[in-house]
Scaffold this motif. Sequence first.
Motif, mmCIF file in Angstrom:
data_model
loop_
_atom_site.group_PDB
_atom_site.id
_atom_site.type_symbol
_atom_site.label_atom_id
_atom_site.label_comp_id
_atom_site.label_asym_id
_atom_site.label_seq_id
_atom_site.Cartn_x
_atom_site.Cartn_y
_atom_site.Cartn_z
ATOM 1 N N THR A 4 0.803 -1.226 0.000
ATOM 2 C CA THR A 4 0.000 0.000 0.000
ATOM 3 C C THR A 4 0.836 1.276 0.000
ATOM 4 O OG1 THR A 4 -0.167 -0.226 2.374
ATOM 5 C CG2 THR A 4 -2.007 -1.084 1.086
ATOM 6 N N VAL A 5 2.171 1.136 0.017
ATOM 7 C CA VAL A 5 3.012 2.329 -0.117
ATOM 8 C C VAL A 5 3.646 2.320 -1.504
ATOM 9 C CG1 VAL A 5 3.540 2.601 2.333
ATOM 10 C CG2 VAL A 5 4.978 1.120 0.946
ATOM 11 N N GLY A 6 3.902 3.511 -2.047
ATOM 12 C CA GLY A 6 4.518 3.578 -3.368
ATOM 13 C C GLY A 6 3.476 3.601 -4.470
ATOM 14 N N PRO A 7 3.918 3.856 -5.676
ATOM 15 C CA PRO A 7 2.980 4.064 -6.776
ATOM 16 C C PRO A 7 2.289 2.784 -7.250
ATOM 17 C CG PRO A 7 5.271 4.189 -7.542
ATOM 18 C CD PRO A 7 5.314 4.039 -6.049
ATOM 19 N N ASP A 8 2.926 1.641 -7.023
ATOM 20 C CA ASP A 8 2.404 0.383 -7.555
ATOM 21 C C ASP A 8 1.936 -0.494 -6.414
ATOM 22 O OD1 ASP A 8 1.995 -0.677 -9.997
ATOM 23 O OD2 ASP A 8 4.118 -1.103 -10.420
ATOM 24 N N ARG A 9 0.699 -0.912 -6.459
ATOM 25 C CA ARG A 9 0.202 -1.740 -5.340
ATOM 26 C C ARG A 9 0.398 -3.228 -5.614
ATOM 27 N NH1 ARG A 9 -3.303 1.832 -2.260
ATOM 28 N NH2 ARG A 9 -4.435 0.138 -1.279
ATOM 29 N N LEU A 10 0.368 -3.607 -6.871
ATOM 30 C CA LEU A 10 0.508 -5.024 -7.214
ATOM 31 C C LEU A 10 1.796 -5.230 -8.007
ATOM 32 C CD1 LEU A 10 -3.165 -5.927 -8.212
ATOM 33 C CD2 LEU A 10 -2.051 -6.104 -5.977
ATOM 34 N N HIS A 11 2.631 -6.157 -7.550
ATOM 35 C CA HIS A 11 3.939 -6.350 -8.170
ATOM 36 C C HIS A 11 4.038 -7.661 -8.944
ATOM 37 C CE1 HIS A 11 5.713 -2.705 -6.490
ATOM 38 N NE2 HIS A 11 4.881 -2.917 -5.495
ATOM 39 N N PHE A 12 2.897 -8.261 -9.223
ATOM 40 C CA PHE A 12 2.859 -9.425 -10.114
ATOM 41 C C PHE A 12 2.105 -9.032 -11.373
ATOM 42 C CE2 PHE A 12 4.444 -11.645 -6.568
ATOM 43 C CZ PHE A 12 4.899 -12.888 -7.003
ATOM 44 N N GLU A 13 2.344 -9.803 -12.447
ATOM 45 C CA GLU A 13 1.719 -9.453 -13.716
ATOM 46 C C GLU A 13 0.197 -9.545 -13.660
ATOM 47 O OE1 GLU A 13 3.774 -11.923 -16.508
ATOM 48 O OE2 GLU A 13 5.438 -10.507 -16.629
ATOM 49 N N THR A 14 -0.316 -10.558 -12.951
ATOM 50 C CA THR A 14 -1.781 -10.671 -12.876
ATOM 51 C C THR A 14 -2.231 -10.944 -11.434
ATOM 52 O OG1 THR A 14 -1.917 -13.074 -13.176
ATOM 53 C CG2 THR A 14 -1.778 -11.737 -15.185
ATOM 54 N N PRO A 15 -3.408 -10.436 -11.068
ATOM 55 C CA PRO A 15 -3.969 -10.753 -9.744
ATOM 56 C C PRO A 15 -4.237 -12.247 -9.612
ATOM 57 C CG PRO A 15 -5.181 -8.951 -10.797
ATOM 58 C CD PRO A 15 -4.238 -9.484 -11.828
ATOM 59 N N GLN A 16 -4.502 -12.915 -10.744
ATOM 60 C CA GLN A 16 -4.774 -14.354 -10.698
ATOM 61 C C GLN A 16 -3.544 -15.127 -10.216
ATOM 62 O OE1 GLN A 16 -5.505 -12.352 -13.283
ATOM 63 N NE2 GLN A 16 -7.741 -12.409 -13.301
ATOM 64 N N HIS A 48 12.306 -5.943 -3.737
ATOM 65 C CA HIS A 48 11.845 -5.384 -5.015
ATOM 66 C C HIS A 48 11.285 -3.967 -4.963
ATOM 67 C CE1 HIS A 48 10.405 -5.275 -9.119
ATOM 68 N NE2 HIS A 48 9.167 -5.088 -8.728
ATOM 69 N N VAL A 49 10.586 -3.622 -3.890
ATOM 70 C CA VAL A 49 9.864 -2.348 -3.877
ATOM 71 C C VAL A 49 10.776 -1.175 -3.496
ATOM 72 C CG1 VAL A 49 7.798 -1.188 -2.957
ATOM 73 C CG2 VAL A 49 7.802 -3.650 -3.257
ATOM 74 N N HIS A 50 11.928 -1.480 -2.888
ATOM 75 C CA HIS A 50 12.935 -0.483 -2.498
ATOM 76 C C HIS A 50 12.495 0.398 -1.342
ATOM 77 C CE1 HIS A 50 15.484 -0.670 -6.446
ATOM 78 N NE2 HIS A 50 14.983 -1.841 -6.109
ATOM 79 N N ARG A 51 11.391 0.040 -0.716
ATOM 80 C CA ARG A 51 10.986 0.735 0.507
ATOM 81 C C ARG A 51 10.284 -0.275 1.417
ATOM 82 N NH1 ARG A 51 7.586 5.597 -0.900
ATOM 83 N NH2 ARG A 51 7.761 5.311 -3.121
ATOM 84 N N ALA A 52 10.275 -0.012 2.700
ATOM 85 C CA ALA A 52 9.707 -0.964 3.651
ATOM 86 C C ALA A 52 8.187 -0.994 3.551
ATOM 87 C CB ALA A 52 10.129 -0.586 5.065
#
Length: 257
Positions: A159-171, A193-197
Motif C-alpha cells: 500500500t506504499v509507493g505508486p504500484d500496489r501489485l507487483h505481479f503481472e496478474t492478480p490471478q 523489489h519495492v525499495h521501501r519498507a
Amino acid sequence: MIIAQISDTQLTLDAPDSDRRMRDFAQTIADINALDPAPDVIVHTGDIVHNGRDDEYAQAAAALSKARAPVFVLAGNKDNRANLHAAFSAGGYLASESDFIDYAIDDYPVRLIALDTMSSESNKGDFSSEQIGKLIDLIDAESKKPIAVFTHHPPFEVTVGPDRLHFETPQTMARLRQALQHSGRVVAVFSGHVHRAADGHVGSIRATVMPCIATTLRRGHYPPLMRIRPVYQIHRFDPVWGFATETRIVGEQPMAS
Ligand SMILES: [Fe+2]
C-alpha cells in the motif's frame, strides 16, 4: 533462529553510482558480521546485480564471500538465472541450471523456502502452475517445523509507493496466496523489489518488504544523515512468539543481546 535479510544490491560496473552500490553492499556485510548474537543465515532476496552480467556477479560473489554466516540467494527481475547460477552454484543449494531458482533449506528450526518469481515478459513477478505444484510439494515435505518463504516480488498488496501489485496478474497472486496457505505451516513471507519498507498479509500470513541495500535507489524519506547508510532487516524466530523483525541501520551501535 536469526535471519539477516538483504535485498536489491543491484551491483553494476558502469553507472555513476557503481562505487556507492558496492560500498553499500560491503558495509552491510561487515555490519552483519559484527552482529552479536550473530545471525544463523543471510538471505539475499534478489536483484543482486543490475544487468545480470557475469562480471557484476563476480563482484557480488566476492562481497558475499566475506559473510561469516551461510548465504542463500534468490533471483529478482534484474538477475539472470544462468549467470546467477554460475556465480553461486558452489553453495550446493541451487537446482540445475535449467530450472527455476526455487529451493528449500532444512538445516534450521524454521524451514526456509526460496521462490523464483522472475517473469520472462516484464519486471513484474510471475509464478507458473508448474512452480505452484512444486511449492506445494516443498510445503508438504515439512510436517513439524514452521516455514518462512522468501520471494523477490511481494505476493501481497503493497500500500506504499505508486504500484500496489507487483505481479503481472492478480490471478497469479491469488494462486500463490492459496498455495502459501495450503498447510498452515508458512508463518512468514519476506520480500524485496519495492525499495521501501512495507508490511502486509498473504491471506493470514504475515508478510514484509525490506528497503533496498543500494542507498542511491532507496525510496521513501530518510533523514539526511541516513542517506548514505544502508538499511536491512533482522528476523528473529522464537518458537513461542514467532517472528519479530528489527530494522537495522548500518553503522548503528551493536544490538543488545
Ligand atoms: Fe526487483
